[in-house]
Design a protein around this motif. Sequence first.
Motif, PDB file in Angstrom:
ATOM      1  N   GLU A 418       0.838  -1.210   0.000  1.00 55.88           N
ATOM      2  CA  GLU A 418       0.000   0.000   0.000  1.00 55.88           C
ATOM      3  C   GLU A 418       0.868   1.253   0.000  1.00 55.88           C
ATOM      4  O   GLU A 418       0.605   2.224  -0.732  1.00 55.88           O
ATOM      5  CB  GLU A 418      -0.914  -0.040   1.223  1.00 55.88           C
ATOM      6  CG  GLU A 418      -1.902   1.095   1.320  1.00 55.88           C
ATOM      7  CD  GLU A 418      -2.784   0.977   2.544  1.00 55.88           C
ATOM      8  OE1 GLU A 418      -3.193   2.026   3.078  1.00 55.88           O
ATOM      9  OE2 GLU A 418      -3.042  -0.167   2.990  1.00 55.88           O
ATOM     10  N   ARG A 421       2.586   1.828  -3.418  1.00 56.54           N
ATOM     11  CA  ARG A 421       1.643   2.375  -4.397  1.00 56.54           C
ATOM     12  C   ARG A 421       1.455   3.878  -4.194  1.00 56.54           C
ATOM     13  O   ARG A 421       1.418   4.650  -5.160  1.00 56.54           O
ATOM     14  CB  ARG A 421       0.296   1.659  -4.298  1.00 56.54           C
ATOM     15  CG  ARG A 421       0.287   0.261  -4.884  1.00 56.54           C
ATOM     16  CD  ARG A 421      -1.065  -0.444  -4.682  1.00 56.54           C
ATOM     17  NE  ARG A 421      -1.109  -1.707  -5.387  1.00 56.54           N
ATOM     18  CZ  ARG A 421      -0.587  -2.833  -4.930  1.00 56.54           C
ATOM     19  NH1 ARG A 421       0.017  -2.845  -3.739  1.00 56.54           N
ATOM     20  NH2 ARG A 421      -0.654  -3.943  -5.638  1.00 56.54           N
ATOM     21  N   SER A 425       2.757   6.444  -6.994  1.00 59.42           N
ATOM     22  CA  SER A 425       1.679   7.183  -7.669  1.00 59.42           C
ATOM     23  C   SER A 425       2.049   8.654  -7.827  1.00 59.42           C
ATOM     24  O   SER A 425       1.621   9.315  -8.776  1.00 59.42           O
ATOM     25  CB  SER A 425       0.369   7.062  -6.881  1.00 59.42           C
ATOM     26  OG  SER A 425      -0.107   5.733  -6.915  1.00 59.42           O
ATOM     27  N   SER A 431      -2.067   1.870 -11.351  1.00 61.90           N
ATOM     28  CA  SER A 431      -2.241   0.420 -11.406  1.00 61.90           C
ATOM     29  C   SER A 431      -2.667  -0.050 -12.788  1.00 61.90           C
ATOM     30  O   SER A 431      -2.559  -1.235 -13.102  1.00 61.90           O
ATOM     31  CB  SER A 431      -3.269  -0.033 -10.361  1.00 61.90           C
ATOM     32  OG  SER A 431      -4.510   0.618 -10.597  1.00 61.90           O
ATOM     33  N   SER A 448       6.001  -1.303 -11.666  1.00 62.70           N
ATOM     34  CA  SER A 448       5.059  -2.342 -11.244  1.00 62.70           C
ATOM     35  C   SER A 448       5.787  -3.530 -10.631  1.00 62.70           C
ATOM     36  O   SER A 448       5.274  -4.186  -9.717  1.00 62.70           O
ATOM     37  CB  SER A 448       4.210  -2.801 -12.441  1.00 62.70           C
ATOM     38  OG  SER A 448       3.404  -1.745 -12.911  1.00 62.70           O
ATOM     39  N   VAL A 451       6.281  -2.727  -7.074  1.00 63.07           N
ATOM     40  CA  VAL A 451       5.030  -2.888  -6.313  1.00 63.07           C
ATOM     41  C   VAL A 451       4.754  -4.363  -6.047  1.00 63.07           C
ATOM     42  O   VAL A 451       4.379  -4.750  -4.936  1.00 63.07           O
ATOM     43  CB  VAL A 451       3.856  -2.240  -7.072  1.00 63.07           C
ATOM     44  CG1 VAL A 451       2.525  -2.562  -6.383  1.00 63.07           C
ATOM     45  CG2 VAL A 451       4.046  -0.728  -7.152  1.00 63.07           C
TER      46      VAL A 451
END
Length: 687
Positions: A418, A421, A425, A431, A448, A451
């Motif tokens: 979390e 991200r 971001s 995503s 990605s 993540v």
Amino acid sequence: MRPTPDEILEGLDPEQRQVALALTGPVVVLAGAGTGKTRAITSRIAYGVASGVYVPQSVLAVTFTARAAGEMRSRLRGLGAEGVQARTFHSAALRQLQYFWPRAVGGELPTIAAHKAPLVAEAASRLRFPTDRSAVRDLSAEVEWAKVSQVSAEDYPAAAARAGRVPPAGLDAASTARLLSTYDEAKRARGLIDFEDVLVLMVGLLADDRTVADAVRRQYSRFVVDEYQDVNPLQQSLLDLWLGGRDEVCVVGDPSQTIYSFTGASPEHLMGFRRRHPHATEVRLVRDYRSTPQVVAAANAVLSRATGPKDQRLQLVAQRPAGPEVRYLEHADEAAEADAVAREAARLVASGLRASEIAVLFRTNAQSEAYESALAEASVPYVLRGGERFFERREVREAHLLLRGAARSGSGADPAGEAARAVLSSTGWSSEAPRGAGAVRERWESLSAIVRLADELPGGATLDALVVELDERASAQHAPTVEGVTLASLHAAKGLEWDAVFVVGLVEGLLPISFADTPEAVEEERRLLYVGLTRAREHLVLSWSRARGRRPSRFLDGLRPETRSASTGAGGSGSGRRALATTCSSCGRPLGSPAERKTGRCDDCPPAYDEAVFERLRAWRAAQAKEQSLPAYVVFTDATLAQIAEALPADERAMSRVSGVGATKLAKYGADVLAIVRGAEPSEISR
């Protein structure tokens, strides 16, 4: 909570359990592909720690790639064996050398040259030897072979003759010996050492300085060596000096995966282990948990025709349920072969298989171009193994810094996934994947991957844990998985695995390679194919083309069923599309490159297409590429646009017969292209 000794043994098969319980004395594990060797040896180490037989800090596990060492560390951590060192030979030697050099020699350790090629080129230039790129590459490889084989410049002519090596770049043995000497002089003049010198210098310290040797041996009393069939003489010397006459060593390897003899690696260290240690425990792992029975049968069949001693050849026994049959496909030429692979890869991705679970494997790196082009045409993302390192990419370096800053600021108390991200971001990552391929997609895939790594950390892990994991991986160059079909040489694929594998270019002259001119060299080529086949978990496609009169590889004899033409076999080229040309429509000469075969003419012959239509198509393509943030070739290559401008298709059916126009691109761009063929200007077309 750390697992108990009994919990560590749970789930191991009888042979793996035997490895885990063999805690003392010399142990040799002959482990076939996919048989769980990493699980067996990490369970052995963890069981030794949990049962109190091993002190974690006294164990050194060494392997050959940063990825394998990273995987071993992760497994040991999960088994409660923190403190055990798992490193590559070079990483372990460098760590020791950096510690002992100032104490034993004095001063700072010389700088390690990032690449030896510039120094080799300088040495060659001094001697007026060839300095073109290929010559420098081959000379660099010979320098490396001499170092790892512990061959001095003076001894090189005799050693090269004994090893049957042909000196590179058209030089004779005496000239190559002069190059080796001049190369060392160039390094010394700049205060540099190279990658192999790290091992050479550590071997020298251990051999010559009893204080250093005693300190290392007090630290490490138990050793595990993975991929032991790939050990070279220099690495074996280092291992022997680490051991110092003790025999607390477990070695693991597979003679059938010996594919690096050209670099100085020798399977003799593995095959002769029992002679050197007559009382060693030997365990054979043959239960294959990776591949389907169909893949295992093909791999066993390849080895069944091998020459040489059979006593250490492992016959794999498949443990997985049955899967699809192995497919053997023949094509008219390399371009048709690449197009068929790209279409099948696109089909697999559309069916739900991740692109990162697909690989295309070839014998030489030069073969990758056709597959890069074909995958781009099919809008399938790909990753070229051996390209820019993950942790050296700009977006990865920036993300690493941002995550570290967030962790230090105390804003990383949320779960790692979390928190990652939220941080990424802020850089524009989302995503949702961007459309198409190119630089934008590559950046998204890199972020990605970070993540996904955060999501895979143990429950309760925060941003601090992610930063530590990234630091360790960056140090070891252990990259997380990036989404995309992997393009790799068979050598680079060793140690990896995928759900679907295409082994391509299986023709005489490529596999076995044309310069494999001794029985031993041919058998190593056979083992290379075996390694390629055993990378596949479920889907395996073997393909070749008949271009320029080439014959299918001899390694396929007795393996493939009655040859099926790819025009009638599944996944072949019989899709109604226009067959690719093999001779020039203008001059009649044979066509060489995939681009020439797509256009149907030599590069230096005048075009047969409508040049006005071609230029309008190029202008339209440029606008599309800019709008979608894609490289222009991902929309359509010049070769495809030239074909369209020559064929001047009147409808989508005619356009679908143009090579490079698949169903996806037809649906996306067909109306635009047909309008331009009919005379519309790019500026008149709106999307």
